[in-house]
Design a protein around this motif. Sequence first.
Motif, PDB file in Angstrom:
ATOM      1  N   LYS A   1      14.397 -42.581 -19.923  1.00 63.89           N
ATOM      2  CA  LYS A   1      13.544 -42.503 -18.745  1.00 63.89           C
ATOM      3  C   LYS A   1      12.275 -41.754 -19.119  1.00 63.89           C
ATOM      4  O   LYS A   1      12.342 -40.638 -19.647  1.00 63.89           O
ATOM      5  CB  LYS A   1      14.258 -41.779 -17.611  1.00 63.89           C
TER       6      LYS A   1
ATOM      7  N   GLU B   1      16.831 -32.482 -12.871  1.00 68.15           N
ATOM      8  CA  GLU B   1      17.224 -33.742 -12.234  1.00 68.15           C
ATOM      9  C   GLU B   1      17.905 -34.666 -13.245  1.00 68.15           C
ATOM     10  O   GLU B   1      18.879 -35.346 -12.918  1.00 68.15           O
ATOM     11  CB  GLU B   1      16.007 -34.451 -11.636  1.00 68.15           C
ATOM     12  N   TRP B   2      17.396 -34.686 -14.480  1.00 68.86           N
ATOM     13  CA  TRP B   2      17.968 -35.532 -15.529  1.00 68.86           C
ATOM     14  C   TRP B   2      19.391 -35.076 -15.877  1.00 68.86           C
ATOM     15  O   TRP B   2      20.292 -35.898 -16.053  1.00 68.86           O
ATOM     16  CB  TRP B   2      17.079 -35.507 -16.767  1.00 68.86           C
TER      17      TRP B   2
ATOM     18  N   PHE C   1      21.644 -36.208 -13.028  1.00 59.47           N
ATOM     19  CA  PHE C   1      21.828 -37.661 -13.088  1.00 59.47           C
ATOM     20  C   PHE C   1      22.809 -38.042 -14.195  1.00 59.47           C
ATOM     21  O   PHE C   1      23.738 -38.819 -13.979  1.00 59.47           O
ATOM     22  CB  PHE C   1      20.479 -38.354 -13.315  1.00 59.47           C
ATOM     23  N   THR C   2      22.619 -37.485 -15.391  1.00 65.92           N
ATOM     24  CA  THR C   2      23.473 -37.868 -16.515  1.00 65.92           C
ATOM     25  C   THR C   2      24.903 -37.368 -16.327  1.00 65.92           C
ATOM     26  O   THR C   2      25.842 -38.055 -16.712  1.00 65.92           O
ATOM     27  CB  THR C   2      22.897 -37.359 -17.851  1.00 65.92           C
TER      28      THR C   2
ATOM     29  N   ARG D   1      26.446 -37.016 -13.422  1.00 70.54           N
ATOM     30  CA  ARG D   1      27.055 -37.926 -12.436  1.00 70.54           C
ATOM     31  C   ARG D   1      27.438 -39.242 -13.086  1.00 70.54           C
ATOM     32  O   ARG D   1      28.504 -39.794 -12.813  1.00 70.54           O
ATOM     33  CB  ARG D   1      26.099 -38.170 -11.272  1.00 70.54           C
ATOM     34  N   LEU D   2      26.562 -39.748 -13.941  1.00 72.72           N
ATOM     35  CA  LEU D   2      26.855 -40.992 -14.640  1.00 72.72           C
ATOM     36  C   LEU D   2      28.054 -40.818 -15.568  1.00 72.72           C
ATOM     37  O   LEU D   2      28.932 -41.686 -15.629  1.00 72.72           O
ATOM     38  CB  LEU D   2      25.626 -41.464 -15.425  1.00 72.72           C
TER      39      LEU D   2
END
Length: 111
Positions: A79, A93-94, A97-98, A100-101
């Motif tokens: 990204k 934020e990254w 996000f990662t 959660r993924l």
Amino acid sequence: MELFISMQAEILNKGIYFECTAMQMPTARTGEQFVAEFREGDKDKLDLLKRYVEILDNKLSDDNQFHIEHTNYGFKVLKPVDPDKDYMELWEEWVVFTQRLLDELKQVVGE
């Protein structure tokens, strides 16, 4: 499954940068990207992961911010870093996000 997150950038003046293991002066860079690399060593889980990545790629294809690269041991999500926003906020934020993924992948593929 393993997750490695980082930020990479393209070196502007490659003439003053040497590919070696010694520490060097920082050089000007551009095109910064956040990278999340998901790796799986188990063959059966890797096959499941590859199927899931196709679905994920379809979900993220509408969002031009994300790019997926397939690897022999999993995949990478890239990204671009927005230079007009606070880097530390974007990094946080990254990370969220990662994580959660990764949690979702562990549910699909297994621990």
